[in-house]
Design an enzyme around this catalytic site. Structure first.
Site, PDB file in Angstrom:
ATOM      1  N   GLY A   1      -1.727   4.362   1.728  1.00  0.00           N
ATOM      2  CA  GLY A   1      -1.488   2.919   1.728  1.00  0.00           C
ATOM      3  C   GLY A   1      -0.008   2.592   1.653  1.00  0.00           C
ATOM      4  N   ALA A   2       0.804   3.365   2.373  1.00  0.00           N
ATOM      5  CA  ALA A   2       2.259   3.228   2.234  1.00  0.00           C
ATOM      6  C   ALA A   2       2.866   2.335   3.306  1.00  0.00           C
ATOM      7  CB  ALA A   2       2.916   4.609   2.263  1.00  0.00           C
TER       8      ALA A   2
ATOM      9  N   GLY B   1       4.121  -2.897   0.464  1.00  0.00           N
ATOM     10  CA  GLY B   1       4.138  -2.926  -0.994  1.00  0.00           C
ATOM     11  C   GLY B   1       4.926  -1.793  -1.629  1.00  0.00           C
ATOM     12  N   ILE B   2       4.478  -1.418  -2.820  1.00  0.00           N
ATOM     13  CA  ILE B   2       5.240  -0.430  -3.570  1.00  0.00           C
ATOM     14  C   ILE B   2       5.142   0.958  -2.937  1.00  0.00           C
ATOM     15  CG2 ILE B   2       5.148  -1.700  -5.762  1.00  0.00           C
ATOM     16  CD1 ILE B   2       2.917   0.004  -6.666  1.00  0.00           C
ATOM     17  N   GLY B   3       4.054   1.212  -2.195  1.00  0.00           N
ATOM     18  CA  GLY B   3       3.929   2.504  -1.514  1.00  0.00           C
ATOM     19  C   GLY B   3       5.005   2.668  -0.448  1.00  0.00           C
TER      20      GLY B   3
ATOM     21  N   SER C   1      -3.747   0.647 -12.935  1.00  0.00           N
ATOM     22  CA  SER C   1      -3.287  -0.695 -13.304  1.00  0.00           C
ATOM     23  C   SER C   1      -3.491  -0.891 -14.797  1.00  0.00           C
ATOM     24  CB  SER C   1      -4.107  -1.728 -12.534  1.00  0.00           C
ATOM     25  OG  SER C   1      -4.040  -2.980 -13.181  1.00  0.00           O
TER      26      SER C   1
ATOM     27  N   TYR D   1     -12.458  -4.276  -9.804  1.00  0.00           N
ATOM     28  CA  TYR D   1     -11.066  -3.783  -9.792  1.00  0.00           C
ATOM     29  C   TYR D   1     -10.744  -3.076 -11.105  1.00  0.00           C
ATOM     30  CZ  TYR D   1      -5.991  -3.614  -9.326  1.00  0.00           C
ATOM     31  OH  TYR D   1      -4.689  -3.167  -9.241  1.00  0.00           O
TER      32      TYR D   1
HETATM   33  N1  LIG Z   1       1.309  -5.180  -7.495  1.00  0.00           N
HETATM   34  C1  LIG Z   1       0.822  -5.085  -8.714  1.00  0.00           C
HETATM   35  O1  LIG Z   1       1.095  -5.944  -9.584  1.00  0.00           O
HETATM   36  C2  LIG Z   1      -0.026  -3.930  -9.102  1.00  0.00           C
HETATM   37  C3  LIG Z   1      -0.426  -3.834 -10.439  1.00  0.00           C
HETATM   38  C4  LIG Z   1      -1.208  -2.757 -10.833  1.00  0.00           C
HETATM   39  C5  LIG Z   1      -1.556  -1.798  -9.918  1.00  0.00           C
HETATM   40  N2  LIG Z   1      -1.177  -1.928  -8.618  1.00  0.00           N
HETATM   41  C6  LIG Z   1      -1.601  -0.895  -7.681  1.00  0.00           C
HETATM   42  O2  LIG Z   1      -0.525  -0.469  -6.889  1.00  0.00           O
HETATM   43  C7  LIG Z   1      -1.011   0.032  -5.644  1.00  0.00           C
HETATM   44  C8  LIG Z   1      -0.207  -0.556  -4.506  1.00  0.00           C
HETATM   45  O3  LIG Z   1      -0.421  -1.941  -4.467  1.00  0.00           O
HETATM   46  P1  LIG Z   1       0.675  -2.993  -3.984  1.00  0.00           P
HETATM   47  O4  LIG Z   1       0.942  -3.877  -5.129  1.00  0.00           O
HETATM   48  O5  LIG Z   1       1.788  -2.314  -3.297  1.00  0.00           O
HETATM   49  O6  LIG Z   1      -0.198  -3.869  -2.978  1.00  0.00           O
HETATM   50  P2  LIG Z   1      -0.160  -4.029  -1.383  1.00  0.00           P
HETATM   51  O7  LIG Z   1       1.188  -4.440  -0.958  1.00  0.00           O
HETATM   52  O8  LIG Z   1      -1.309  -4.895  -1.071  1.00  0.00           O
HETATM   53  O9  LIG Z   1      -0.387  -2.546  -0.893  1.00  0.00           O
HETATM   54  C9  LIG Z   1      -1.646  -1.931  -0.885  1.00  0.00           C
HETATM   55  C10 LIG Z   1      -1.660  -0.953   0.260  1.00  0.00           C
HETATM   56  O10 LIG Z   1      -2.914  -0.285   0.244  1.00  0.00           O
HETATM   57  C11 LIG Z   1      -3.328  -0.182   1.589  1.00  0.00           C
HETATM   58  N3  LIG Z   1      -4.767  -0.018   1.703  1.00  0.00           N
HETATM   59  C12 LIG Z   1      -5.747  -0.863   1.315  1.00  0.00           C
HETATM   60  N4  LIG Z   1      -6.952  -0.366   1.633  1.00  0.00           N
HETATM   61  C13 LIG Z   1      -6.720   0.837   2.229  1.00  0.00           C
HETATM   62  C14 LIG Z   1      -7.555   1.836   2.772  1.00  0.00           C
HETATM   63  N5  LIG Z   1      -8.880   1.708   2.784  1.00  0.00           N
HETATM   64  N6  LIG Z   1      -6.980   2.931   3.294  1.00  0.00           N
HETATM   65  C15 LIG Z   1      -5.644   3.082   3.306  1.00  0.00           C
HETATM   66  N7  LIG Z   1      -4.794   2.165   2.815  1.00  0.00           N
HETATM   67  C16 LIG Z   1      -5.334   1.058   2.282  1.00  0.00           C
HETATM   68  C17 LIG Z   1      -2.884  -1.478   2.238  1.00  0.00           C
HETATM   69  O11 LIG Z   1      -2.866  -1.270   3.627  1.00  0.00           O
HETATM   70  P3  LIG Z   1      -2.990  -2.461   4.695  1.00  0.00           P
HETATM   71  O12 LIG Z   1      -1.574  -2.801   5.005  1.00  0.00           O
HETATM   72  O13 LIG Z   1      -3.716  -1.826   5.822  1.00  0.00           O
HETATM   73  O14 LIG Z   1      -3.748  -3.587   4.045  1.00  0.00           O
HETATM   74  C18 LIG Z   1      -1.508  -1.641   1.620  1.00  0.00           C
HETATM   75  O15 LIG Z   1      -0.524  -0.972   2.368  1.00  0.00           O
HETATM   76  C19 LIG Z   1      -2.498  -0.316  -5.611  1.00  0.00           C
HETATM   77  O16 LIG Z   1      -3.259   0.810  -5.962  1.00  0.00           O
HETATM   78  C20 LIG Z   1      -2.623  -1.370  -6.689  1.00  0.00           C
HETATM   79  O17 LIG Z   1      -3.923  -1.456  -7.229  1.00  0.00           O
HETATM   80  C21 LIG Z   1      -0.407  -2.961  -8.195  1.00  0.00           C
END
Ligand SMILES: NC(=O)c1ccc[n+]([C@@H]2O[C@H](COP(=O)([O-])OP(=O)(O)OC[C@H]3O[C@@H](n4cnc5c(N)ncnc54)[C@H](OP(=O)(O)O)[C@@H]3O)[C@@H](O)[C@H]2O)c1
Length: 285
Positions: free
Chosen positions: A21-22, A25-27, A138, A164
């Protein structure tokens, strides 16, 4: 003491990292930073066109490969195509607070993306892993009331946020159980947890929690949100470490090793969850 930042990353030349999922976002930020310090970074993304656009302009050895972590056939194809050692796997892909839906395999989409898929991917990639797996959880795992007998939301009415919270507690239990199993088998691979605190990404796009982005000054920007992943992936932390922001309530700040919720440390529950997930997916033992 100076706070740890991405400027403190070690040279990663010669090391290979997979980040799921990179493409955003943070990835994506973690991928950019690991590439900057010399790692070969494989971005496992479900939309390869979007992934390629995301890395255009980034300098480093990046590869885009198709990986939908919620689709077990996609996970299997990704693993079958893998050749050679893999130093670090970062289970980052995630979705939050989405409506009820089932995957091609019949699994709850939110649970499959955040927990079941990473469980399968990690187990299948384990023979290639040389250093560590980082699973991105999380702080909301603390509010979970995970039902190990119904991980996949088949017996209960689906609840978007509870799914979640539960998936993120499941990931904590999984990561710590994996470390116990690695220790028991004498394997030096580490299983580490990271969480970004709360960071202003698109994760909350489906969510009433989106309101949180109005209070951005209280929470991490995505650059800071990526730091715990980078720290967990590169620093000499013990297997089973839980890395998150050092600020108040672990919401914002720079990376520090903390403690997951006590329920996450329940080894008997973790064993039961592991067995339930093996039964559900047919992967692992
Ligand atoms: N941001 C926060 O405050 C926060 C807090 C706690 C934990 N987290 C965790 O941090 C991680 C990254 O989240 P983020 O905040 O960077 O959010 P994000 O920007 O929404 O990034 C999530 C990424 O996951 C990808 N993804 C979703 N479903 C997928 C699948 N089935 N197969 C492959 N990739 C998939 C998305 O791809 P698409 O571009 O295709 O949608 C997106 O690139 C997540 O695990 C999230 O639960 C985030």
């Amino acid at each position: 003491m100076a706070k740890w930042t991405a400027a403190d990353l070690p040279d990663m030349t010669g090391r290979t990292v997979v980040i799921t999922g990179a493409g955003s976002g943070i990835g994506l930020i973690a991928a950019r930073e690991l590439g900057r310090v010399g790692a070969r970074v494989v971005l496992g993304v479900r939309d390869t066109g979007k992934g390629r656009r995301a890395i255009s302009g980034m300098r480093g050895a990046f590869e885009i490969r198709r990986l939908d972590v919620a689709d077990l056939s996609s996970v299997r194809r990704f693993v079958q195509a893998w050749d050679g050692p893999l130093d670090v796997l970062i289970n980052n892909a995630g979705v939050m607070d989405i409506p009820a839906a089932r995957t091609a395999d019949g699994f709850d989409v939110q649970t499959a993306t955040n927990y079941t898929g990473p469980f399968v991917l990690t187990n299948l990639l384990l023979p290639h892993l040389t250093d560590r797996v980082v699973s991105v959880t999380s702080g909301l795992h603390r509010q979970s009331k995970l039902n190990v007998d119904d991980v996949d939301w088949r017996a209960r009415k689906y609840h978007r946020m509870n799914a979640y919270r539960d998936s993120k507690l499941a990931l904590v239990l999984f990561s710590l159980e994996l470390q116990r199993r690695l220790d028991a088998s004498g394997c030096s691979v580490r299983s580490v947890l990271a969480h970004p605190g709360i960071a202003t990404t698109t994760l909350a796009a489906h969510s009433r929690a989106n309101v949180i982005n109005r209070f951005a000054f209280l929470i991490n920007d995505p650059e800071h949100g990526a730091l715990p992943l980078l720290y967990a992936a590169t620093q000499n932390v013990p297997g089973n470490a839980y890395v998150g922001p050092d600020g108040l309530a672990a919401i914002k700040g720079h990376p520090a090793v903390g403690k997951p919720a006590r329920i996450g440390l329940d080894a008997a529950k973790a064993r039961r969850l592991w067995q339930a997930t093996v039964a559900l997916t047919g992967v692992g033992r």
